[in-house]
Enzyme design. Structure first.
Site, short mmCIF file in Angstrom:
data_model
loop_
_atom_site.label_atom_id
_atom_site.label_comp_id
_atom_site.label_asym_id
_atom_site.label_seq_id
_atom_site.Cartn_x
_atom_site.Cartn_y
_atom_site.Cartn_z
N GLU A 159 0.86 -1.19 0.00
CA GLU A 159 0.00 0.00 0.00
C GLU A 159 0.89 1.23 0.00
O GLU A 159 2.02 1.18 0.48
CB GLU A 159 -0.85 0.04 1.29
CG GLU A 159 -1.83 -1.10 1.41
CD GLU A 159 -2.45 -1.19 2.81
OE1 GLU A 159 -2.23 -0.27 3.64
OE2 GLU A 159 -3.13 -2.17 3.07
N LYS A 173 2.45 4.46 1.43
CA LYS A 173 2.62 5.03 2.78
C LYS A 173 2.28 6.50 2.63
O LYS A 173 3.09 7.28 2.12
CB LYS A 173 4.05 4.83 3.28
CG LYS A 173 4.22 5.27 4.72
CD LYS A 173 5.63 5.01 5.20
CE LYS A 173 5.77 5.28 6.68
NZ LYS A 173 5.35 6.60 7.11
N ARG A 180 -1.98 9.62 11.31
CA ARG A 180 -2.82 8.46 11.63
C ARG A 180 -4.07 8.87 12.37
O ARG A 180 -4.03 9.75 13.24
CB ARG A 180 -1.96 7.54 12.51
CG ARG A 180 -2.52 6.16 12.78
CD ARG A 180 -1.98 5.19 11.80
NE ARG A 180 -2.36 3.82 12.11
CZ ARG A 180 -1.51 2.90 12.52
NH1 ARG A 180 -0.26 3.21 12.75
NH2 ARG A 180 -1.91 1.65 12.72
N GLU A 233 -5.22 6.97 7.54
CA GLU A 233 -4.31 8.12 7.52
C GLU A 233 -5.04 9.28 6.85
O GLU A 233 -5.56 9.11 5.74
CB GLU A 233 -3.06 7.73 6.71
CG GLU A 233 -1.98 8.78 6.66
CD GLU A 233 -0.88 8.60 7.70
OE1 GLU A 233 -1.00 7.76 8.60
OE2 GLU A 233 0.11 9.35 7.61
N PHE A 260 -7.21 1.99 5.91
CA PHE A 260 -6.48 0.78 5.53
C PHE A 260 -6.71 -0.42 6.44
O PHE A 260 -6.18 -1.50 6.19
CB PHE A 260 -4.98 1.07 5.36
CG PHE A 260 -4.33 1.79 6.50
CD1 PHE A 260 -4.08 1.16 7.69
CD2 PHE A 260 -3.95 3.12 6.34
CE1 PHE A 260 -3.45 1.84 8.73
CE2 PHE A 260 -3.33 3.80 7.38
CZ PHE A 260 -3.08 3.16 8.58
N ARG A 307 5.19 -3.30 17.18
CA ARG A 307 5.98 -2.92 16.02
C ARG A 307 6.70 -4.19 15.58
O ARG A 307 7.56 -4.68 16.29
CB ARG A 307 7.01 -1.86 16.43
CG ARG A 307 7.72 -1.20 15.28
CD ARG A 307 8.76 -0.22 15.79
NE ARG A 307 8.20 0.94 16.46
CZ ARG A 307 7.60 1.96 15.84
NH1 ARG A 307 7.48 1.94 14.54
NH2 ARG A 307 7.12 2.98 16.52
N LYS A 309 7.80 -0.71 6.60
CA LYS A 309 7.71 0.54 5.84
C LYS A 309 8.98 0.69 5.01
O LYS A 309 10.08 0.40 5.50
CB LYS A 309 7.52 1.75 6.77
CG LYS A 309 8.52 1.83 7.88
CD LYS A 309 8.21 2.94 8.85
CE LYS A 309 9.17 2.87 10.03
NZ LYS A 309 8.89 3.79 11.10
P1 AMP Z 1 6.40 5.78 10.73
O1 AMP Z 1 5.57 6.89 11.31
O2 AMP Z 1 7.48 6.23 9.81
O3 AMP Z 1 6.81 4.78 11.77
O4 AMP Z 1 5.43 4.96 9.76
C1 AMP Z 1 4.24 4.36 10.19
C2 AMP Z 1 3.10 5.29 9.92
O5 AMP Z 1 2.81 5.37 8.53
C3 AMP Z 1 1.77 4.83 10.49
O6 AMP Z 1 1.67 5.12 11.86
C4 AMP Z 1 0.77 5.62 9.68
O7 AMP Z 1 0.54 6.88 10.29
C5 AMP Z 1 1.49 5.87 8.36
N1 AMP Z 1 0.86 5.23 7.21
C6 AMP Z 1 0.68 5.85 6.02
N2 AMP Z 1 0.10 5.01 5.13
C7 AMP Z 1 -0.11 3.84 5.77
C8 AMP Z 1 -0.67 2.58 5.38
N3 AMP Z 1 -1.12 2.36 4.14
N4 AMP Z 1 -0.71 1.59 6.33
C9 AMP Z 1 -0.24 1.80 7.57
N5 AMP Z 1 0.30 2.97 7.99
C10 AMP Z 1 0.38 3.98 7.11
#
Ligand code: AMP
Length: 570
Positions: free
Chosen positions: A262, A264, A269, A314, A354, A429, A435
């Site tokens: 998917e 990102k 969130r 998101e 999502f 996590r 990611k």
């Molecule tokens: P990070 O903040 O870099 O740890 O990345 C995780 C965050 O990506 C999640 O907490 C979401 O806020 C965001 N995110 C964006 N798109 C998605 C997606 N398709 N699925 C899950 N998280 C997503």
């Protein structure tokens, strides 16, 4: 009834301990002792939070609303010392707790006695009596009243409640009381220790305590449930945020079997709870942000066909060009407390859903992603500002990479790789959500040339030739060109800036005097015969102009070599 003194003594003991195992033992024996008191349910819930320096559960909207000056005022009144003297003590000790303790020890007895004659009516009680002990529940009740005080005269009411508390507690108790009031207990007890202590105190499995905490987000309630050996019965509740599933860093090399890919999204969130006409929205930190997002509330009410659902997604703020706006713009929406409808117009939000954790009385967190996704798709009516995030199922890294490129081109952050067989793990996590984002280590590079733009931009510089520095020879070695990441406004500012450095022009190519340093982000460094440095940048993007750097301060070819070697292959 357990006295607040017993709690303060446990804090004092813990403050002298460095090992978290020993801390756990002290907390668990405190919990056990309280479980034998007259009202264990009330007291355990309070103490499980107090011991972490929190007053109300994480999901609650209540706040004490007491800042340092109100606290100093209360300590001053209770001790009879001037506020100035209290502030001086804070400076000397560096701690409000020590300040309260010292102030109450030193306090001028005569003025202290005077406080007993003050009017406590506004604080809903009589003046404290000498030698009176105060219980944990009394302290919480006062804090509850402080949180509820609002409107005219509320500051006065808060101070009186605090004055009452400081007037009743001993110096050691007042130390921890003052720290709890500012929600900084500073004894090193966090969620992990309380979780382990609850398990130890009531002979429960740590995993069961953790699971219950992830679902109801309140260690106080979990503690009481553990006392009654009822943890298995803890379930998701609509209206109570559950901890979010988190992602860890991954790469396309992780795709060894089928993954759900998917985008990102570059937003923030949200966890959405719909219970018929009632919608509540929680932020990444599980704070209630419903009031700031009336547009999303409306969409959820009208476009989610289920009666009850808990959804994960998101929200993205979109600009006129359809690309995501900077994160600060979304923050403006989330933080807005007044004039919200104007902000809704100014910064429109788009919601990408999502995941789904709960649907019409049934928890879905133990279902796999395929099943959850199908349920989610079944209850969302499409709308221009609202959709289920597109998903591609593939075991081919090249396909995943194409999705990644499309996401970056659309201004988003990268992709998520999700194991489609995995359950929704609140608060975890792990490898089931990975990611993949561009490597963000930037390079500071010298601008040595440029090219005029085309068409309506023919009188603006459209791209810049970059070089790194070779300190041995003093040469600038070319490494690539950048034309992305430059806004229209910046294009003209930069053209003006560089006009003074133009050495020569051949066709659209400009030779520039090396004078300006750009900070450049990129996705990859590749070996290249095309540029003198031996390397080329893939997908370079201007981050900012480093006006603070001279060309000789730019990154060396050695650093480029190091970064190229250490890069994470896609
Ligand atoms: P990070 O903040 O870099 O740890 O990345 C995780 C965050 O990506 C999640 O907490 C979401 O806020 C965001 N995110 C964006 N798109 C998605 C997606 N398709 N699925 C899950 N998280 C997503």
């Amino acid at each position: 009834m357990t006295s607040f003194k017993e709690f303060a003594d446990a804090c004092e003991t813990i403050e002298g301990i460095a090992s978290s195992l020993e801390m756990t033992t002290v907390v668990s024996s405190l919990l056990r002792r309280i479980s034998e008191s007259g009202d264990p349910d009330t007291e355990l819930a309070i103490v499980s939070r107090f011991i972490m320096g929190r007053v109300f559960p994480d999901w609650s909207d209540f706040e004490l609303g007491v800042g340092p000056s109100l606290l100093y005022d209360a300590i001053s009144r209770a001790s009879g010392l001037q506020v100035l003297r209290i502030k001086q003590l804070v400076r000397e000790t560096g701690d409000v707790g020590e300040t309260a303790k010292v102030a109450l020890e030193k306090g001028d007895e005569a003025s202290k006695a005077q406080t007993t004659f003050l009017d406590f009516a506004g604080a809903g009680g009589t003046a404290p009596e000498a030698g009176q002990t105060i219980t944990i529940a009394d302290v919480f009740e006062r804090m509850n009243s402080i949180a509820h005080a609002s409107g005219k005269g509320s500051q006065q009411t808060k101070v009186k409640h605090l004055q009452y508390l400081f007037g009743t507690t001993s110096p050691v108790e007042s130390k921890y009381l003052a720290r709890i009031v500012l929600e900084e207990l500073r004894i090193g007890v966090g969620e992990g220790i309380v979780r382990d202590a609850i398990a130890e105190a009531f002979g429960e499995d740590v995993g069961a305590v953790e699971r219950a905490y992830m679902l109801i987000n309140d260690l106080g309630e979990v503690c009481v449930t553990a006392l009654h050996h009822d943890l298995d019965a803890v379930a998701i509740r609509i209206g109570r945020p559950i901890k979010l599933m988190l992602a860890q860093l991954g790469s396309f090399n992780d795709i060894t079997t089928v993954y759900a890919i998917e985008w990102k999204f570059d937003g923030t969130r949200v966890q959405i709870h719909k219970d018929r006409d009632h919608v509540r929205i929680f932020s990444r930190r599980l704070e209630d942000v419903t009031n700031s997002l009336p547009d999303i509330v409306k969409l959820v009410k009208s476009k989610i066909t289920a009666n009850q659902a808990i959804l994960d997604g998101e929200v993205v703020a979109v600009g006129d060009d359809g690309k995501p706006l900077a994160f600060q713009e979304i923050l403006k929406r989330f933080r807005r407390k007044y004039d919200i409808s104007a902000m809704v117009q100014k910064i429109p939000l788009y919601l990408n859903l999502f995941d789904i954790m709960y649907l019409d009385r049934v928890s879905l967190i133990d279902e796999d992603l395929y099943t959850r996704r199908a349920r989610l798709e079944g209850i969302v009516e499409p709308h221009e500002k609202f959709s289920v995030a597109e998903q591609v199922l593939t075991d081919d890294p090249a396909v995943a990479h194409a999705v990644y490129r499309a996401a970056l081109d659309a201004g988003h952050e990268g992709v998520m790789l999700k194991n489609p067989d995995s359950v929704y793990s609140p608060g975890k996590r792990g490898k089931n959500w990975l990611k993949v984002k561009p490597i963000m280590e930037t390079l500071d590079l010298i601008v040595v040339g440029a090219d005029w733009g085309e068409g309506r931009r023919a009188n603006l510089i459209g791209s810049y030739l970059l070089a790194c520095y070779d300190a041995d020879t003093g040469e600038f070695l070319e490494i690539g060109r950048v034309g992305t990441g430059i806004t229209d406004e910046q294009l003209s500012e930069l053209t003006e800036l560089f006009s003074q450095y133009i050495i020569s022009e051949v066709g659209s190519a400009i030779e520039l005097k090396p004078a300006v340093v750009f900070e450049i982000a990129y996705e990859e460094l590749q070996k290249s015969k095309h540029y003198a440095s031996g390397y080329a940048l893939r997908f370079p993007r201007l981050v900012r102009v480093r006006f603070d750097k001279t060309p000789e301060d730019a990154d060396s070819v050695e650093r480029v070599e190091r970064l190229a070697g250490g890069g994470r292959g896609l």
